[in-house]
Design a protein around this motif. Structure first.
Motif, short mmCIF file in Angstrom:
data_model
loop_
_atom_site.label_atom_id
_atom_site.label_comp_id
_atom_site.label_asym_id
_atom_site.label_seq_id
_atom_site.Cartn_x
_atom_site.Cartn_y
_atom_site.Cartn_z
N ARG A 154 116.99 -21.73 -3.09
CA ARG A 154 116.33 -20.44 -3.32
C ARG A 154 116.94 -19.73 -4.52
O ARG A 154 118.16 -19.65 -4.67
N THR A 155 116.07 -19.17 -5.38
CA THR A 155 116.52 -18.38 -6.53
C THR A 155 115.88 -16.99 -6.56
O THR A 155 116.18 -16.20 -7.44
N ALA A 164 107.18 -13.05 0.67
CA ALA A 164 106.67 -14.38 0.99
C ALA A 164 106.77 -14.65 2.49
O ALA A 164 105.88 -15.27 3.09
N GLU A 165 107.85 -14.18 3.10
CA GLU A 165 108.03 -14.35 4.54
C GLU A 165 106.94 -13.60 5.31
O GLU A 165 106.43 -14.08 6.32
N CYS A 171 106.42 -18.59 -3.22
CA CYS A 171 106.18 -18.27 -4.63
C CYS A 171 105.85 -19.55 -5.40
O CYS A 171 105.78 -20.65 -4.83
N LEU A 172 105.65 -19.42 -6.70
CA LEU A 172 105.24 -20.56 -7.51
C LEU A 172 106.24 -21.70 -7.45
O LEU A 172 105.86 -22.88 -7.40
N LYS A 178 110.31 -26.77 -6.94
CA LYS A 178 111.63 -26.33 -7.40
C LYS A 178 112.28 -25.34 -6.44
O LYS A 178 113.26 -24.68 -6.78
N CYS A 179 111.70 -25.19 -5.28
CA CYS A 179 112.31 -24.39 -4.21
C CYS A 179 111.88 -25.02 -2.89
O CYS A 179 110.71 -25.42 -2.73
N SER A 180 112.80 -25.14 -1.96
CA SER A 180 112.49 -25.74 -0.67
C SER A 180 111.75 -24.78 0.25
O SER A 180 111.45 -25.14 1.38
N ALA A 181 111.47 -23.55 -0.22
CA ALA A 181 110.67 -22.55 0.49
C ALA A 181 111.19 -22.25 1.89
O ALA A 181 110.46 -22.38 2.88
#
Length: 699
Positions: A154-155, A164-165, A171-172, A178-181
Motif C-alpha cells: 500500500r502507498t 476505497a474501504e 484505486c488505480l 501495483k497494490c495488493s488492495a
C-alpha cells in the motif's frame, strides 16, 4: 567588550575532573558550550594573554561575561551532555552543522495495521522503517514504482484508503497490479504485513534471496508451459535488477557503513556523508558550517558524529563509521556510538582498498559542496552587506543595523485589531523571535494609537529584562511613570514557543534591542513610534517608516521623506522586512476573525472546556434545546455537576438567542430544529493558518 579577567574563576575553584562548561554573555545567554577531560586544564587555556588566543576564541571570551561548569563522571557523559546543551541553547560560538535541505527518506510505516510506503522528511517516528536519505524525492518514487511490481504494498494516504474501504473499490494501483488492495480485502492484514517486511528486507540489501526465488519460479512456469506467468516473472526480475542498478555495489563484502568526509578552509567546513548498506550507497547528505571557533579536523568529525547520531538508536547507527580524522580522544566517542547502537561500532580511518577509494569519492563531494557553498554565499553576503550599508547611509546611522525589527497593524474595519513584530538579523529572518500583539489599550480603529501601544509594550518589556539582568537600574520607574495608563505589559499568552526563560541561558522574550525599528506607515506612525521610545527614555534606537504608496522612507522630525533609488539593495531589504511584517500580521488577524466567527454562546461559559461543550451539544442536539433545559436535565450530561449546570444556565439565559429565520415570501417564521454545531468553538488554535516555521508568540 568584556575583560576575561573580570570573570575568571579563583585559583583552585575549578575541579580537575571531566565536565561540561558554558560561557554566558551579559544577557545571561549561553554563547559557547564545551567539554573537557579536565575542566581545570581546559578552562585555563581561555584565560591567558589575549594575544596568544585564536581570533575567534578571543572574540568569544571577550563577548562572554561569566563561565560556569558541571562535573560528570566520565568523558562519555560529558559528550552526551555537551550535545544536549548545544541542541538546547543553540550557542552562537559553537560549530553547528545545518542541512542545506530537508533530505527525504523512503519510509515504511510498520506501526500500522496495513503498512504504507511513502516519502517522509523531518524527525523520525517510532515504529517506522527508514531507508536513505536520498538526494531527491523523485529518486525514491522511481525506485518504489519499480519495486511495486514485485512487492505491491500500500502507498495511498489514510483518506484514500478509507474512501476505497467505504466504496468497496480500490484505486488505480489496485487495478493495474501495483497494490495488493488490502482496502477491499484482497489480501489479509497478516499477508500484507509480511509483504511489507519483504519490501524492507529488499531495501535493506538482502536482494539475492528474492532474485533467486523469482528466477526459480520463472523456470518452473516455463517448464510447465505457463508462458504468460513466466513472462510476468521475467519482467519482475528485470524490475528488481533495474532498481538495484540505481545503487551500484561499492563495497564487495556487503558492508554496512557510513563514510564521513570533511573539506575545510580557515572560515568554513563542509561535511559529506555516504550511507552504505549491504555494500550499496543507499543515501547521501551534507552539511556546511562556519568555523566560529578554533577547531581541528578531528573535532569537526566529532561534532558531525553528534549531529548525525545524537538522536539515532539501533540499526540506524551502522557497524562501521569511516572518517578522515579521529577525535581526540577517540575512546569516549566510540563508546558513545556503541551505546547508541547497542552493539560494537568501529570508528576508524580507511587505509587501503575499496573503502579508501570510496572515501576519496566522498572527499571530492565534500570539496565540491564547499566550493558551491562559498560561491553562493559570497554573492549573498555581499548583497546583504551592501543593503545594510545603504540603509545606514540613508538614515545617517553610526553603524549598519544588524538587527532590524518591523511592526505592522492589521484589522478589519476596526475589529480584531492586532499587530506583528518581525525580526531580521544580518539581513536574514529570525522567525523564532517573531511576536504577535493584541491591541487592548482601547477599542476601535486607530493605527497611530495602536502603533504607539505596541512599541510601548515591546520596549517596556525590554527595560524590564534589562533591570532583571542588572544592566539598568532605572527600569523600574520608567515603565510605570513613562507609560500611558491602560496599556497592558503583555497579552494573554506570555509564553514563548521554544522557550526563553529568565536565567537558563536561552534568549529572553524581549531582552535584545534592535538598532533600527521599521514601522509600516508614513509620518504619523513614525512619530508615534518615536514618541513611545522617548516616553520610555530610550534614545539609542533609530526609527523609520516605509510608506506603501511611493515606497518612501520617513524618519522622525523630518518634513520630507528619504527616497532610495528603486534599484537600491537597501530599499529592497526594507520592502522585504515590511512585507513580512504585513504577512505575519494579516495571517494572525484572519485566524482571530475566523475563530470569533466560529464561536458560540458556550464559549463564554467560564471553566467549560472543549470536551464538555461537545458532550452538551451531543446530548441535547442544539444550543436552543440546551437553553430550554432545566438544571437537573443539564446535570444528566456526564461530567457536569450542579454548580457547572447552574453556570451554564445563567450564561445561556444572558445570551440572546439568535433571531429566527423568516420566509420573505410568506412572512412565516421558520422554526427549524437543526442540530447546532456552533455551540462550542472548534478547538482550533489561534495559530491556525500560520506558517509551519517557528510560529511567533502572541503578546
Amino acid at each position: 567588550m568584556a575583560d576575561p579577567s573580570s570573570y575568571r574563576p579563583r585559583p583552585g575553584e575549578i575541579p580537575d575532573s571531566p565536565g561540561v562548561y558554558r560561557f554566558r554573555d551579559e544577557h545571561r545567554r549561553v554563547i559557547y558550550v564545551g567539554k573537557a577531560k579536565s575542566l581545570r586544564q581546559r578552562l585555563a587555556n581561555y584565560f591567558q594573554d589575549l594575544t596568544n588566543l585564536h581570533p575567534r576564541t578571543r572574540s568569544m571570551v571577550t563577548t562572554a561575561a561569566s563561565v560556569e561548569w558541571t562535573v560528570v563522571s566520565t568523558e562519555v557523559e560529558a559528550l552526551q551532555l555537551e550535545y544536549s546543551w548545544i541542541k538546547e541553547y543553540d550557542p552562537r560560538f559553537n560549530v553547528k552543522y545545518r542541512d542545506d535541505k530537508s533530505y527525504p527518506y523512503l519510509a515504511v510505516t510498520m506501526n500500522e495495521e496495513f503498512p504504507r510506503v511513502q516519502v517522509m522528511r523531518g524527525h523520525k517516528k517510532k515504529g517506522v522503517r527508514y531507508f536513505g536519505p536520498y538526494a531527491h524525492a523523485w529518486a525514491i518514487r522511481d525506485t518504489v514504482d519499480l519495486l511495486l511490481r514485485v512487492f505491491p504494498v500500500r502507498t495511498c494516504s489514510a483518506g484514500v484508503f478509507k474512501n476505497a474501504e467505504r466504496t468497496g473499490r480500490p484505486c488505480l494501483l489496485g487495478y493495474i497490479g501495483k497494490c495488493s488492495a488490502p482496502c477491499v480485502g484482497r489480501i489479509s492484514p497478516e499477508d500484507h504485513y509480511e509483504l511489507a517486511e519483504e519490501f524492507c528486507d529488499f531495501m535493506a540489501g538482502r536482494t539475492g534471496t528474492y532474485l533467486r526465488r523469482l528466477e526459480r519460479q520463472m523456470a518452473e512456469a516455463s517448464d510447465e508451459m505457463e508462458y504468460e506467468r513466466a513472462a510476468r516473472l521475467r519482467d519482475d526480475v528485470g524490475a528488481l535488477k533495474k532498481a538495484m542498478e540505481k545503487n551500484a555495489v561499492v563495497l564487495a563484502d556487503a558492508t554496512d557503513a557510513d563514510l564521513i568526509a570533511v573539506a575545510e578552509d580557515e572560515l568554513e567546513a563542509a561535511v559529506q556523508i555516504f550511507h552504505v548498506r549491504g555494500g550499496r550507497v543507499r543515501g547521501q547528505r551534507g552539511w556546511v558550517t562556519d568555523k566560529v571557533e578554533e577547531i581541528t579536523t578531528g573535532a569537526l568529525v566529532e561534532h558531525a558524529l553528534q549531529q548525525l547520531y545524537g538522536e539515532e538508536t539501533g540499526d540506524s547507527v551502522p557497524k562501521e563509521v569511516l572518517v578522515p580524522a579521529l577525535p581526540d580522544p577517540v575512546e569516549p566517542v566510540q563508546e558513545w556510538l556503541t551505546v547508541r547502537r547497542g552493539a560494537n561500532v568501529s570508528l576508524r580511518i580507511p587505509q587501503r582498498g575499496d573503502k579508501k577509494a570510496l572515501m576519496e569519492t566522498v572527499q571530492r563531494n565534500a570539496q565540491q559542496a564547499l566550493v558551491v557553498h562559498k560561491t553562493k554565499r559570497a554573492s549573498d553576503l555581499t548583497t546583504r552587506s551592501r543593503a545594510l550599508e545603504e540603509i545606514a547611509d540613508a538614515l545617517e546611522l553610526d553603524s549598519a543595523p544588524l538587527r532590524i525589527e518591523c511592526y505592522d497593524i492589521s484589522h478589519l474595519q476596526g475589529d480584531d485589531v492586532v499587530a506583528s513584530m518581525v525580526v531580521f538579523e544580518d539581513g536574514l529572518q529570525r522567525k523564532n523571535e517573531y511576536r504577535r500583539f493584541q491591541i487592548k489599550g482601547f477599542a476601535g480603529q486607530d493605527d497611530v494609537r495602536s502603533m504607539h501601544e505596541v512599541i510601548t509594550r515591546r520596549f517596556r518589556r525590554y527595560l524590564v529584562e534589562k533591570e532583571k539582568s542588572g544592566e539598568w537600574a532605572g527600569a523600574e520607574d520608567t515603565p510605570v511613570n513613562g507609560t500611558p495608563a491602560g496599556i497592558p505589559l503583555t497579552g494573554e499568552d506570555d509564553g514563548v514557543i521554544g522557550g526563553p526563560k529568565d536565567d537558563d541561558g536561552r534568549p529572553r522574550k524581549f531582552a535584545y534591542p534592535p538598532q533600527l525599528v521599521v514601522v509600516d506607515g508614513g509620518r504619523p506612525q513614525v512619530a508615534a513610534a518615536r514618541r513611545a521610545l522617548d516616553e520610555l527614555g530610550i534614545d539609542d534606537i533609530a526609527v523609520c517608516g516605509l510608506a506603501k504608496r511611493l515606497e518612501e522612507v520617513w524618519v522622525p522630525g523630518e518634513e520630507d521623506p528619504v527616497v532610495l533609488p528603486r534599484s537600491s539593495e537597501g530599499l529592497y531589504l526594507l520592502q522585504r522586512v515590511r512585507d513580512e511584517a504585513h504577512r505575519f500580521a494579516i495571517t494572525y488577524q484572519r485566524a482571530k476573525r475566523a475563530k470569533r466567527l466560529r464561536s458560540g454562546p458556550l464559549d463564554e461559559v467560564p471553566g467549560l472546556g472543549e470536551t464538555r461543550r461537545q458532550a452538551l451539544i451531543k446530548h441535547f442536539g442544539s444550543v436552543k434545546r440546551l437553553r430550554a433545559a432545566t438544571i437537573e436535565q443539564i446535570q444528566e450530561v456526564p461530567g457536569i455537576g450542579r454548580k457547572t449546570a447552574e453556570t451554564i444556565a445563567v450564561a445561556l439565559a444572558r445570551s440572546a438567542p439568535a433571531a429566527p429565520a423568516v420566509n420573505t415570501a410568506t412572512g412565516e417564521i421558520i422554526d427549524e430544529e437543526e442540530p447546532d454545531t456552533t455551540g462550542g468553538s472548534s478547538g482550533e488554535s489561534v495559530s491556525a493558518g500560520l506558517p509551519d516555521d517557528r510560529r511567533g508568540q502572541e503578546t
